[in-house]
Scaffold this motif. Sequence first.
Motif, PDB file in Angstrom:
ATOM      1  N   HIS A  35       0.823  -1.210   0.000  1.00  0.00           N
ATOM      2  CA  HIS A  35       0.000   0.000   0.000  1.00  0.00           C
ATOM      3  C   HIS A  35       0.859   1.264   0.000  1.00  0.00           C
ATOM      4  CE1 HIS A  35      -3.427   2.551   0.486  1.00  0.00           C
ATOM      5  NE2 HIS A  35      -2.770   3.189   1.443  1.00  0.00           N
ATOM      6  N   PHE A  36       0.676   2.068  -1.046  1.00  0.00           N
ATOM      7  CA  PHE A  36       1.451   3.297  -1.228  1.00  0.00           C
ATOM      8  C   PHE A  36       0.835   4.453  -0.453  1.00  0.00           C
ATOM      9  CE2 PHE A  36       4.415   3.142  -5.027  1.00  0.00           C
ATOM     10  CZ  PHE A  36       4.489   1.759  -5.074  1.00  0.00           C
ATOM     11  N   LYS A  43      -2.813  14.271   5.591  1.00  0.00           N
ATOM     12  CA  LYS A  43      -4.042  13.489   5.765  1.00  0.00           C
ATOM     13  C   LYS A  43      -3.771  11.988   5.611  1.00  0.00           C
ATOM     14  CE  LYS A  43      -7.624  14.756   3.277  1.00  0.00           C
ATOM     15  NZ  LYS A  43      -8.881  15.241   2.727  1.00  0.00           N
ATOM     16  N   MET A  44      -2.981  11.676   4.590  1.00  0.00           N
ATOM     17  CA  MET A  44      -2.636  10.261   4.364  1.00  0.00           C
ATOM     18  C   MET A  44      -1.763   9.733   5.490  1.00  0.00           C
ATOM     19  SD  MET A  44      -1.469   9.352   0.559  1.00  0.00           S
ATOM     20  CE  MET A  44      -2.362  10.020  -0.813  1.00  0.00           C
ATOM     21  N   LYS A  47      -3.265   8.515   8.645  1.00  0.00           N
ATOM     22  CA  LYS A  47      -4.010   7.246   8.605  1.00  0.00           C
ATOM     23  C   LYS A  47      -3.096   6.033   8.749  1.00  0.00           C
ATOM     24  CE  LYS A  47      -8.037   8.547   5.931  1.00  0.00           C
ATOM     25  NZ  LYS A  47      -8.051   9.929   6.361  1.00  0.00           N
ATOM     26  N   ALA A  65       4.390  10.938  -8.041  1.00  0.00           N
ATOM     27  CA  ALA A  65       3.174  11.212  -7.255  1.00  0.00           C
ATOM     28  C   ALA A  65       3.484  12.027  -6.000  1.00  0.00           C
ATOM     29  CB  ALA A  65       2.374   9.963  -6.890  1.00  0.00           C
ATOM     30  N   ARG A 100       9.657   3.488  -1.608  1.00  0.00           N
ATOM     31  CA  ARG A 100      10.093   3.644  -3.003  1.00  0.00           C
ATOM     32  C   ARG A 100      10.915   4.912  -3.050  1.00  0.00           C
ATOM     33  NH1 ARG A 100       6.340   4.240  -8.452  1.00  0.00           N
ATOM     34  NH2 ARG A 100       5.783   6.254  -7.559  1.00  0.00           N
ATOM     35  N   LEU A 289      -3.128   1.710  -4.315  1.00  0.00           N
ATOM     36  CA  LEU A 289      -2.902   3.174  -4.344  1.00  0.00           C
ATOM     37  C   LEU A 289      -3.893   3.913  -3.464  1.00  0.00           C
ATOM     38  CD1 LEU A 289      -2.345   3.733  -8.173  1.00  0.00           C
ATOM     39  CD2 LEU A 289      -0.682   3.101  -6.419  1.00  0.00           C
ATOM     40  N   HIS A 290      -4.975   3.230  -3.131  1.00  0.00           N
ATOM     41  CA  HIS A 290      -6.069   3.856  -2.380  1.00  0.00           C
ATOM     42  C   HIS A 290      -6.559   2.807  -1.379  1.00  0.00           C
ATOM     43  CE1 HIS A 290     -10.133   5.425  -1.624  1.00  0.00           C
ATOM     44  NE2 HIS A 290      -9.692   6.596  -2.061  1.00  0.00           N
ATOM     45  N   PRO A 291      -6.998   3.246  -0.195  1.00  0.00           N
ATOM     46  CA  PRO A 291      -7.413   2.237   0.804  1.00  0.00           C
ATOM     47  C   PRO A 291      -8.394   1.209   0.249  1.00  0.00           C
ATOM     48  CG  PRO A 291      -7.362   4.426   1.800  1.00  0.00           C
ATOM     49  CD  PRO A 291      -7.057   4.623   0.340  1.00  0.00           C
TER      50      PRO A 291
HETATM   51  C1  LIG Z   1       2.333   5.247 -11.717  1.00  0.00           C
HETATM   52  C2  LIG Z   1       2.746   5.245 -10.251  1.00  0.00           C
HETATM   53  O1  LIG Z   1       3.851   5.586  -9.910  1.00  0.00           O
HETATM   54  S1  LIG Z   1       1.579   4.691  -9.116  1.00  0.00           S
HETATM   55  C3  LIG Z   1       2.288   5.009  -7.530  1.00  0.00           C
HETATM   56  C4  LIG Z   1       2.290   6.459  -7.162  1.00  0.00           C
HETATM   57  N1  LIG Z   1       0.971   6.950  -6.878  1.00  0.00           N
HETATM   58  C5  LIG Z   1       0.499   6.933  -5.616  1.00  0.00           C
HETATM   59  O2  LIG Z   1       1.194   6.540  -4.694  1.00  0.00           O
HETATM   60  C6  LIG Z   1      -0.879   7.446  -5.421  1.00  0.00           C
HETATM   61  C7  LIG Z   1      -1.363   7.212  -3.999  1.00  0.00           C
HETATM   62  N2  LIG Z   1      -2.745   7.610  -3.855  1.00  0.00           N
HETATM   63  C8  LIG Z   1      -3.128   8.895  -3.876  1.00  0.00           C
HETATM   64  O3  LIG Z   1      -2.330   9.808  -4.025  1.00  0.00           O
HETATM   65  C9  LIG Z   1      -4.600   9.171  -3.641  1.00  0.00           C
HETATM   66  O4  LIG Z   1      -5.263   7.988  -3.285  1.00  0.00           O
HETATM   67  C10 LIG Z   1      -5.346   9.782  -4.871  1.00  0.00           C
HETATM   68  C11 LIG Z   1      -4.706  11.117  -5.271  1.00  0.00           C
HETATM   69  C12 LIG Z   1      -5.315   8.821  -6.047  1.00  0.00           C
HETATM   70  C13 LIG Z   1      -6.791   9.991  -4.454  1.00  0.00           C
HETATM   71  O5  LIG Z   1      -6.801  10.733  -3.244  1.00  0.00           O
HETATM   72  P1  LIG Z   1      -8.133  11.442  -2.727  1.00  0.00           P
HETATM   73  O6  LIG Z   1      -8.642  12.336  -3.823  1.00  0.00           O
HETATM   74  O7  LIG Z   1      -7.845  12.039  -1.405  1.00  0.00           O
HETATM   75  O8  LIG Z   1      -9.094  10.175  -2.621  1.00  0.00           O
HETATM   76  P2  LIG Z   1     -10.338  10.007  -1.684  1.00  0.00           P
HETATM   77  O9  LIG Z   1     -11.043  11.325  -1.462  1.00  0.00           O
HETATM   78  O10 LIG Z   1     -11.156   8.901  -2.233  1.00  0.00           O
HETATM   79  O11 LIG Z   1      -9.694   9.535  -0.315  1.00  0.00           O
HETATM   80  C14 LIG Z   1     -10.481   9.139   0.779  1.00  0.00           C
HETATM   81  C15 LIG Z   1      -9.645   9.211   2.035  1.00  0.00           C
HETATM   82  O12 LIG Z   1      -8.591   8.259   1.936  1.00  0.00           O
HETATM   83  C16 LIG Z   1      -7.333   8.909   2.092  1.00  0.00           C
HETATM   84  N3  LIG Z   1      -6.392   8.283   1.179  1.00  0.00           N
HETATM   85  C17 LIG Z   1      -6.394   8.328  -0.162  1.00  0.00           C
HETATM   86  N4  LIG Z   1      -5.373   7.617  -0.634  1.00  0.00           N
HETATM   87  C18 LIG Z   1      -4.715   7.110   0.425  1.00  0.00           C
HETATM   88  C19 LIG Z   1      -3.581   6.290   0.553  1.00  0.00           C
HETATM   89  N5  LIG Z   1      -2.899   5.858  -0.502  1.00  0.00           N
HETATM   90  N6  LIG Z   1      -3.203   5.920   1.796  1.00  0.00           N
HETATM   91  C20 LIG Z   1      -3.871   6.357   2.894  1.00  0.00           C
HETATM   92  N7  LIG Z   1      -4.952   7.159   2.824  1.00  0.00           N
HETATM   93  C21 LIG Z   1      -5.371   7.525   1.590  1.00  0.00           C
HETATM   94  C22 LIG Z   1      -7.573  10.367   1.745  1.00  0.00           C
HETATM   95  O13 LIG Z   1      -6.636  11.195   2.372  1.00  0.00           O
HETATM   96  C23 LIG Z   1      -8.989  10.578   2.222  1.00  0.00           C
HETATM   97  O14 LIG Z   1      -8.944  10.839   3.601  1.00  0.00           O
HETATM   98  P3  LIG Z   1     -10.165  11.643   4.360  1.00  0.00           P
HETATM   99  O15 LIG Z   1     -11.348  10.727   4.310  1.00  0.00           O
HETATM  100  O16 LIG Z   1      -9.636  11.842   5.740  1.00  0.00           O
HETATM  101  O17 LIG Z   1     -10.363  12.908   3.584  1.00  0.00           O
END
Ligand SMILES: CC(=O)SCCNC(=O)CCNC(=O)[C@H](O)C(C)(C)COP(=O)(O)OP(=O)(O)OC[C@H]1O[C@@H](n2cnc3c(N)ncnc32)[C@H](O)[C@@H]1OP(=O)(O)O
Length: 368
Positions: A35-36, A43-44, A47, A65, A100, A289-291
């Motif tokens: 999990h990334f 905010k992330m 959690k 990212a 990473r 990438l997302h929970p």
């Molecule tokens: C091609 C590559 O290199 S892929 C690898 C690199 N990319 C990544 O690591 C991306 C990681 N993920 C993210 O950045 C985000 O999930 C995004 C930008 C895609 C979406 O983020 P959001 O728009 O905030 O999504 P969403 O509103 O659905 O999130 C819901 C909740 O989960 C949290 N959340 C979202 N992603 C994550 C995560 N990866 N880990 C922990 N918490 C998360 C948000 O902060 C939000 O918290 P809140 O309820 O307190 O506000």
Amino acid sequence: MPSASRPAKDFFRPLAVGAPQPLHEVPARPSRAIHFFDPSNQKMAAKIPAMVGSVDVLLGNLEDAVKADNKEAARQGLVDIAQATPELGGPDSKTQLWTRVNALDSPWALDDLTTLVTEIGDRLDVVMVPKVQGAEDIHYVDRLLAQLEAKAGLQRPILVHAILETARGVANVEEICGASPRMQGLSLGPADLAADRRMKTTRVGGGHPGYLVRQDPPVNDLGVSDHEAPRSTYQQDLWHYTIARMVDACAMHGIYPYYGPFGDITDVVACEDQFRNAFLLGCVGTWSLHPKQIAIANRVFSPSVEDVRHARRVKAAMGDGTGAVMLDGKMEDDASLKQCLVMVELAEQLAAIDPELKEQYDAIELEA
Ligand SMILES: CC(=O)SCCNC(=O)CCNC(=O)[C@H](O)C(C)(C)COP(=O)(O)OP(=O)(O)OC[C@H]1O[C@@H](n2cnc3c(N)ncnc32)[C@H](O)[C@@H]1OP(=O)(O)O
Ligand SMILES: O=CC(=O)O
Ligand SMILES: [Mg+2]
């Protein structure tokens, strides 16, 4: 496997005086979801402590990212999270800690490795290295990690995971896997790989509706094909070739293959399909990438109760493991038993860390 530039007698020697002894085998630790998270995103980051125990791997991402202006904050954020969360990472942890780091040609990679190994090296299980082109990149990281481990007085080698995301990396996949005893595994990086290969998909992983095969046209009584008749099309998997190569290279070297990112966070159905294809082809896990992708990965990369039941029945029916038997109208023999043992062993590993799965697998009864 030793490469020509590093003979067998030297392959398992530490690369710096005082560095820990390299491992002869990569430990089989569950890693269904990697999990990334962005440690510079408050905010992330907030959690993460609560996620420990519910996901196999938490990975502090410092590379793509993470905004360029936040690179240092992300690095420090990861140190802070690890220091404040003692149950995250280390050899006995339920949730491993990976990072990473930035690409080796970036201005940040050296400081990423130096800071993380020095500050939290005893907790860091695996360093994921992006955009690996060949064995030379792994050799560089290998020596640097050994120097830093020695300086930090670490007792256990940090493992290395390479992302397969350049055409040159794919061409060199076998030598990358065999470049160091630190090599833990490989992930597919479909976004960077698509760009590097000049593929024409703009999606982060997953399929593409244009990549398809079409049913043959119907033929009339005179033998003439009707090319205008409606015909079914079947979408194909853009990533099949690369994942299959990756799986073979990893299996050959005793390390672990993973699918990578699935960028359409809302399409949980297609995400599950992509993950399952990778699982069936031999991958042991994927990125999340997302929970909401964690539960999908945990479900897909854990053998189903049905598969475990069948595998155990074959094992029981095969006795000493040789010969052939008939089970439910199907032939089973030494080879199909080996397939079943893959399932049984994976189920045992996962049951050891996942009480819910253990309960499900323990409840399996083997009917005659
Ligand atoms: C091609 C590559 O290199 S892929 C690898 C690199 N990319 C990544 O690591 C991306 C990681 N993920 C993210 O950045 C985000 O999930 C995004 C930008 C895609 C979406 O983020 P959001 O728009 O905030 O999504 P969403 O509103 O659905 O999130 C819901 C909740 O989960 C949290 N959340 C979202 N992603 C994550 C995560 N990866 N880990 C922990 N918490 C998360 C948000 O902060 C939000 O918290 P809140 O309820 O307190 O506000
Ligand atoms: O890093 C991942 C990718 O798909 O690129
Ligand atoms: Mg990438």
